[in-house]
Write a protein that holds these residues in place. Structure first.
Motif, PDB file in Angstrom:
ATOM      1  N   THR A  58      -0.431   5.337   3.691  1.00 45.69           N
ATOM      2  CA  THR A  58       0.415   6.347   3.675  1.00 45.69           C
ATOM      3  C   THR A  58       1.085   6.439   2.874  1.00 45.69           C
ATOM      4  O   THR A  58       2.084   5.038   3.088  1.00 45.69           O
ATOM      5  N   TRP A  59       1.618   7.056   1.526  1.00 43.43           N
ATOM      6  CA  TRP A  59       2.938   6.940   0.165  1.00 43.43           C
ATOM      7  C   TRP A  59       3.955   7.500   0.996  1.00 43.43           C
ATOM      8  O   TRP A  59       4.992   7.871  -0.293  1.00 43.43           O
ATOM      9  N   GLY A  60       4.419   8.876   1.578  1.00 48.80           N
ATOM     10  CA  GLY A  60       5.142  10.431   1.525  1.00 48.80           C
ATOM     11  C   GLY A  60       5.983  10.234   1.558  1.00 48.80           C
ATOM     12  O   GLY A  60       6.019   8.696   2.486  1.00 48.80           O
ATOM     13  N   SER A  61       7.306  10.483   1.383  1.00 51.65           N
ATOM     14  CA  SER A  61       8.647  10.240   1.554  1.00 51.65           C
ATOM     15  C   SER A  61       8.854  10.117   3.500  1.00 51.65           C
ATOM     16  O   SER A  61       9.333   9.344   3.701  1.00 51.65           O
ATOM     17  N   LYS A  62       7.916  10.924   4.527  1.00 45.91           N
ATOM     18  CA  LYS A  62       8.535  10.292   5.305  1.00 45.91           C
ATOM     19  C   LYS A  62       7.282  10.143   6.364  1.00 45.91           C
ATOM     20  O   LYS A  62       8.513   9.588   7.172  1.00 45.91           O
ATOM     21  N   LYS A  72       6.141   5.816   5.257  1.00 46.29           N
ATOM     22  CA  LYS A  72       5.204   5.567   4.550  1.00 46.29           C
ATOM     23  C   LYS A  72       4.641   4.624   5.326  1.00 46.29           C
ATOM     24  O   LYS A  72       5.304   3.727   6.349  1.00 46.29           O
ATOM     25  N   GLY A  73       3.763   3.948   5.274  1.00 44.96           N
ATOM     26  CA  GLY A  73       2.776   2.760   5.622  1.00 44.96           C
ATOM     27  C   GLY A  73       1.713   3.304   6.572  1.00 44.96           C
ATOM     28  O   GLY A  73       1.531   2.056   7.275  1.00 44.96           O
ATOM     29  N   VAL A  74       2.130   4.358   7.444  1.00 43.73           N
ATOM     30  CA  VAL A  74       0.709   4.605   8.557  1.00 43.73           C
ATOM     31  C   VAL A  74      -0.414   4.599   8.160  1.00 43.73           C
ATOM     32  O   VAL A  74      -0.524   4.988   6.632  1.00 43.73           O
ATOM     33  N   THR A  75      -1.360   4.302   9.109  1.00 44.82           N
ATOM     34  CA  THR A  75      -2.470   3.343   8.422  1.00 44.82           C
ATOM     35  C   THR A  75      -3.265   5.018   9.638  1.00 44.82           C
ATOM     36  O   THR A  75      -2.785   4.997  10.848  1.00 44.82           O
ATOM     37  N   PRO A  76      -4.582   5.250   9.717  1.00 49.35           N
ATOM     38  CA  PRO A  76      -5.893   5.457  10.207  1.00 49.35           C
ATOM     39  C   PRO A  76      -5.218   5.066  11.322  1.00 49.35           C
ATOM     40  O   PRO A  76      -5.416   5.508  12.199  1.00 49.35           O
ATOM     41  N   LEU A  77      -5.180   3.667  11.308  1.00 54.08           N
ATOM     42  CA  LEU A  77      -5.082   3.470  12.856  1.00 54.08           C
ATOM     43  C   LEU A  77      -4.167   4.065  14.101  1.00 54.08           C
ATOM     44  O   LEU A  77      -4.257   4.474  14.627  1.00 54.08           O
ATOM     45  N   HIS A  78      -2.906   3.947  13.184  1.00 60.24           N
ATOM     46  CA  HIS A  78      -1.625   4.817  13.884  1.00 60.24           C
ATOM     47  C   HIS A  78      -1.949   5.913  14.046  1.00 60.24           C
ATOM     48  O   HIS A  78      -1.575   6.775  15.605  1.00 60.24           O
ATOM     49  N   LEU A  86     -11.029  -0.621  14.241  1.00 62.25           N
ATOM     50  CA  LEU A  86     -11.163  -2.000  14.700  1.00 62.25           C
ATOM     51  C   LEU A  86     -12.001  -2.391  14.462  1.00 62.25           C
ATOM     52  O   LEU A  86     -11.993  -3.841  14.231  1.00 62.25           O
ATOM     53  N   ASP A  87     -13.417  -2.256  15.082  1.00 61.72           N
ATOM     54  CA  ASP A  87     -14.423  -2.567  14.607  1.00 61.72           C
ATOM     55  C   ASP A  87     -14.862  -2.862  12.682  1.00 61.72           C
ATOM     56  O   ASP A  87     -15.388  -3.911  12.260  1.00 61.72           O
ATOM     57  N   ARG A  88     -14.354  -2.162  12.697  1.00 65.58           N
ATOM     58  CA  ARG A  88     -14.523  -2.173  10.758  1.00 65.58           C
ATOM     59  C   ARG A  88     -13.432  -3.060  10.127  1.00 65.58           C
ATOM     60  O   ARG A  88     -13.258  -3.216   8.999  1.00 65.58           O
ATOM     61  N   GLY A  89     -12.409  -4.135  11.004  1.00 70.03           N
ATOM     62  CA  GLY A  89     -11.243  -4.361  10.335  1.00 70.03           C
ATOM     63  C   GLY A  89      -9.553  -3.349   9.934  1.00 70.03           C
ATOM     64  O   GLY A  89      -9.232  -4.315   9.253  1.00 70.03           O
ATOM     65  N   ALA A  90      -9.079  -2.923  10.721  1.00 69.15           N
ATOM     66  CA  ALA A  90      -8.377  -2.210  11.029  1.00 69.15           C
ATOM     67  C   ALA A  90      -7.121  -3.151  11.438  1.00 69.15           C
ATOM     68  O   ALA A  90      -7.511  -3.972  12.146  1.00 69.15           O
ATOM     69  N   ASN A  91      -6.371  -3.275  11.276  1.00 71.08           N
ATOM     70  CA  ASN A  91      -5.392  -4.106  11.197  1.00 71.08           C
ATOM     71  C   ASN A  91      -4.192  -3.615  12.366  1.00 71.08           C
ATOM     72  O   ASN A  91      -3.457  -3.251  12.274  1.00 71.08           O
ATOM     73  N   ILE A  92      -4.373  -4.638  13.379  1.00 69.99           N
ATOM     74  CA  ILE A  92      -4.290  -3.470  14.661  1.00 69.99           C
ATOM     75  C   ILE A  92      -1.877  -3.537  15.053  1.00 69.99           C
ATOM     76  O   ILE A  92      -1.692  -2.884  15.626  1.00 69.99           O
ATOM     77  N   ASP A  93      -1.430  -4.812  13.650  1.00 72.47           N
ATOM     78  CA  ASP A  93      -0.092  -4.690  14.576  1.00 72.47           C
ATOM     79  C   ASP A  93       0.062  -4.183  13.123  1.00 72.47           C
ATOM     80  O   ASP A  93       1.455  -4.306  12.272  1.00 72.47           O
ATOM     81  N   ALA A  94      -0.883  -3.330  12.037  1.00 72.55           N
ATOM     82  CA  ALA A  94      -0.122  -2.273  10.994  1.00 72.55           C
ATOM     83  C   ALA A  94       0.701  -1.809  11.137  1.00 72.55           C
ATOM     84  O   ALA A  94       1.587  -1.552  12.447  1.00 72.55           O
ATOM     85  N   ARG A  95       2.605  -2.509  10.247  1.00 67.09           N
ATOM     86  CA  ARG A  95       3.303  -1.576   9.827  1.00 67.09           C
ATOM     87  C   ARG A  95       3.437  -0.853   9.430  1.00 67.09           C
ATOM     88  O   ARG A  95       3.556  -1.179   7.916  1.00 67.09           O
TER      89      ARG A  95
END
Length: 174
Positions: free
Chosen positions: A61-65, A67-73, A88-97
């Protein structure tokens, strides 16, 4: 007709609150894609459909509140284990920040929401959790994430089980 010029009828247009789905990767005003929404809802069928159609599993995501939220979050936030597993099976970054001061991972998000099964799932699947909660690489806002204490207990339990299993198999071979 709108009478904005005369001032008799205040025109309230909030384009920032309206969702507009345009372009190649459609996003709303928060920068959320349809994949973010499906993950948040726990809609496994829709998550699969979107990924099968080529959506980026790590789209942020890039919204102001937020930013950087992924579907895994968002899957972790809702405790949607099947969705998390698919991502995760499709390659999601488990440690995405997330972007910003805290840099929350999906594990932080699950802990904040006290989703113990999601915490356990993430830890078992290799989410970064240093031995010391004060490790600066993790940056845990512990006062927001009381669930992280449980994550540490879970990590110790998992490590204890694996070392016990290793000892048992070693001693049985002797």
């Amino acid at each position: 007709m709108l009478q904005e010029e005369s001032g008799s009828l205040p025109l309230k247009r909030s384009l920032s609150r309206r969702r507009s789905w345009r372009s190649g990767v459609d996003r709303d005003d928060r920068g959320w894609t349809l994949l973010h929404i499906a993950a948040r809802k726990g809609d496994l069928k829709e998550v699969r459909r979107l990924l099968n159609n080529g959506m980026d599993v790590n789209v942020a995501t890039w919204g102001s509140k937020a930013k950087g939220v992924t579907p895994l979050h968002l899957g972790a936030q809702g405790g949607h284990l099947e969705v998390m597993d698919e991502l995760l099976d499709r390659g999601a970054n488990i440690d995405a920040r997330t972007w910003g001061a805290c840099g929350w991972t999906p594990l932080h998000t699950a802990a904040k929401e006290k989703k113990k099964e999601a915490i356990k799932f993430l830890v078992e699947n290799g989410a970064f959790l240093p031995d010391d909660i004060n490790d600066s690489r993790f940056n845990p806002p512990l006062h927001y994430c009381h669930g992280l204490e449980w994550a540490y207990d879970e990590m110790k339990r998992i490590r204890g089980e694996s070392s016990s299993a290793g000892e048992a198999s070693y001693s049985s071979e002797s």
